[in-house]
Design a protein around this motif. Structure first.
Motif, PDB file in Angstrom:
ATOM      1  N   CYS A 261      22.655 -29.233   2.486  1.00 49.45           N
ATOM      2  CA  CYS A 261      22.907 -28.485   3.703  1.00 49.45           C
ATOM      3  C   CYS A 261      23.557 -29.469   4.741  1.00 49.45           C
ATOM      4  O   CYS A 261      23.550 -30.664   4.491  1.00 49.45           O
ATOM      5  CB  CYS A 261      21.679 -27.977   4.206  1.00 49.45           C
TER       6      CYS A 261
ATOM      7  N   LEU B 182      22.044 -30.819   7.684  1.00 52.43           N
ATOM      8  CA  LEU B 182      21.067 -30.978   8.541  1.00 52.43           C
ATOM      9  C   LEU B 182      21.207 -32.229   9.283  1.00 52.43           C
ATOM     10  O   LEU B 182      21.043 -32.550  10.499  1.00 52.43           O
ATOM     11  CB  LEU B 182      19.722 -31.301   7.889  1.00 52.43           C
TER      12      LEU B 182
ATOM     13  N   PRO C 115      15.587 -37.176   2.934  1.00 52.70           N
ATOM     14  CA  PRO C 115      15.750 -35.847   2.239  1.00 52.70           C
ATOM     15  C   PRO C 115      14.918 -35.702   1.079  1.00 52.70           C
ATOM     16  O   PRO C 115      14.903 -34.490   0.639  1.00 52.70           O
ATOM     17  CB  PRO C 115      17.300 -35.983   2.060  1.00 52.70           C
TER      18      PRO C 115
ATOM     19  N   GLN D 192      13.011 -32.583   1.725  1.00 51.29           N
ATOM     20  CA  GLN D 192      13.639 -31.377   1.324  1.00 51.29           C
ATOM     21  C   GLN D 192      13.764 -31.236  -0.223  1.00 51.29           C
ATOM     22  O   GLN D 192      13.284 -30.207  -0.962  1.00 51.29           O
ATOM     23  CB  GLN D 192      14.968 -30.946   1.859  1.00 51.29           C
TER      24      GLN D 192
ATOM     25  N   ASP E 151      22.121 -40.262   3.223  1.00 52.61           N
ATOM     26  CA  ASP E 151      22.554 -38.778   3.240  1.00 52.61           C
ATOM     27  C   ASP E 151      22.794 -37.887   2.287  1.00 52.61           C
ATOM     28  O   ASP E 151      22.794 -36.752   2.278  1.00 52.61           O
ATOM     29  CB  ASP E 151      24.051 -38.764   4.219  1.00 52.61           C
TER      30      ASP E 151
ATOM     31  N   TRP F  67      22.288 -34.063   2.731  1.00 50.69           N
ATOM     32  CA  TRP F  67      22.027 -33.398   4.193  1.00 50.69           C
ATOM     33  C   TRP F  67      23.243 -33.308   4.965  1.00 50.69           C
ATOM     34  O   TRP F  67      23.263 -33.328   6.349  1.00 50.69           O
ATOM     35  CB  TRP F  67      20.977 -34.338   4.898  1.00 50.69           C
TER      36      TRP F  67
ATOM     37  N   ASN G 268      24.796 -24.387   3.446  1.00 47.93           N
ATOM     38  CA  ASN G 268      23.932 -24.956   2.644  1.00 47.93           C
ATOM     39  C   ASN G 268      23.779 -23.774   1.450  1.00 47.93           C
ATOM     40  O   ASN G 268      23.934 -22.767   1.617  1.00 47.93           O
ATOM     41  CB  ASN G 268      22.295 -24.673   3.450  1.00 47.93           C
TER      42      ASN G 268
END
Length: 336
Positions: free
Chosen positions: A149, A151, A170, A174, A215, A235, A240
């Motif tokens: 995604c 984010l 992350p 997530q 990331d 991210w 996403n």
């Protein structure tokens, strides 16, 4: 009437509160947040009392259930205060920020006997439930999963998420959802891991004093039952998408956890099972609502067996992701 309190009023809290407003026999009675202006605004919206001190909230509000939606480092205090008063706890993921605190929290929960569930909502997704039913008792040689995604490229997202010392990054924030769903799919006991290796990169966004996370990640896991898994996480990729593939000689099932971009609440199951095509779109579901509705029913009936993500099991998922972060930081595999 079930009186509910909420500690922490960020995005996930409002998502849950919007769901609660559609449930009969419940009342959002009290909200608590250190941001006084925000908590007062939301308290007015949901017809609740506003607090900036959760102990004061517990002392004054006569609650039956509380949602712990704080950042991951703020778990033990609120849960302990709730447990003293016999208040059921719905705890957002991750269950704690580190394993030591998680063990302390689990002890509090078990000694007090309160009902507690961790917010791993994918366990309540229709596609996960159906796939688990189909593969029951079968070996799953390979799992392939992904969650990406944008984010980290969203200028409006709270910046503390990008400080690993606060959010865990992350993997802890997530990827933990997908790994938890994977553990659940191959069974809670078989879902114990034996070995993992994780890699992180910053090809998209360089690290700074304020941006301390990687990331993007790749995570390889070997489970104790022999299942192996590869998970891709980022991210820094938009839009996403998130899915889990279960691959064997008898089946190749794909669990799509957001069939449409930015649809974070329904699922779809496609693929082949024993030469039979599978294509089921759970268009009418909202697994956040199912998750919350299930916990409410568990509290009303005092039935812990309804809870699919008990705290003692959520610790295993937490441990996996903490080890994954350790693997990235030390640049080596980890044996359990």
């Amino acid at each position: 009437m079930l009186r509910i309190g909420v500690i922490g009023t960020g995005w996930i809290a409002t998502r849950h509160m919007d769901a609660l407003t559609r449930e009969a026999g419940v009342q959002i009675a009290a909200l608590c947040d250190i941001n006084e202006q925000r908590v007062e605004e939301l308290a007015s919206k949901y017809g609740a009392e506003a607090y900036t001190d959760y102990i004061e909230m517990f002392e004054e509000s006569a609650l039956d259930m509380v949602l712990i939606c704080t950042p991951p480092g703020i778990r033990l205090g609120p849960i302990s205060e709730a447990a003293k008063r016999g208040i059921a706890c719905f705890i957002e993921k991750p269950p704690a920020f580190d394993e030591k605190e998680a063990i302390e929290i689990n002890k509090v929960i078990e000694e007090s006997g309160i009902l507690a569930s961790v917010g791993f909502m994918y366990r309540y997704a229709g596609a996960v439930e159906k796939a688990k039913e189909l593969i029951a008792g079968a070996a799953v040689p390979i799992i392939r999963s992904v969650y990406v995604c944008g984010l980290a490229i969203n200028p409006d997202w709270p910046r503390w998420f990008f400080n690993k010392s606060l959010s865990g990054g992350p993997l802890l924030d997530q990827a933990i959802h997908v790994i938890d769903a994977s553990r659940y799919l191959i069974d809670q006991t078989s879902g114990d891991i034996s070995e993992l290796q994780a890699f992180g990169s910053n090809l998209s966004i360089e690290k700074t004093d304020e941006f301390t996370i990687e990331d993007s990640h790749v995570l390889n896991i070997r489970y104790k039952n022999g299942t192996i898994q590869n998970h891709t996480q980022s991210w820094a990729i938009d839009p996403n998408y998130a899915n889990i593939e279960l691959i064997s000689n008898d089946f190749h099932l794909k669990i799509d956890l957001n069939p449409e971009p930015y649809a974070f609440y329904r699922s779809k199951l496609t693929g082949v099972y024993k030469n039979n095509p599978i294509d089921i779109d759970f268009t009418d579901e909202d697994f956040y609502i199912t998750e919350m509705r299930t916990f409410i029913e568990a509290v009303k009936t005092d039935n812990k067996d309804l809870i699919r993500s008990p705290y003692h099991d959520a610790i295993k998922t937490l441990r996996t992701m903490l080890l994954a972060n350790k693997s990235v930081e030390e640049n080596k595999g980890v044996y359990v």
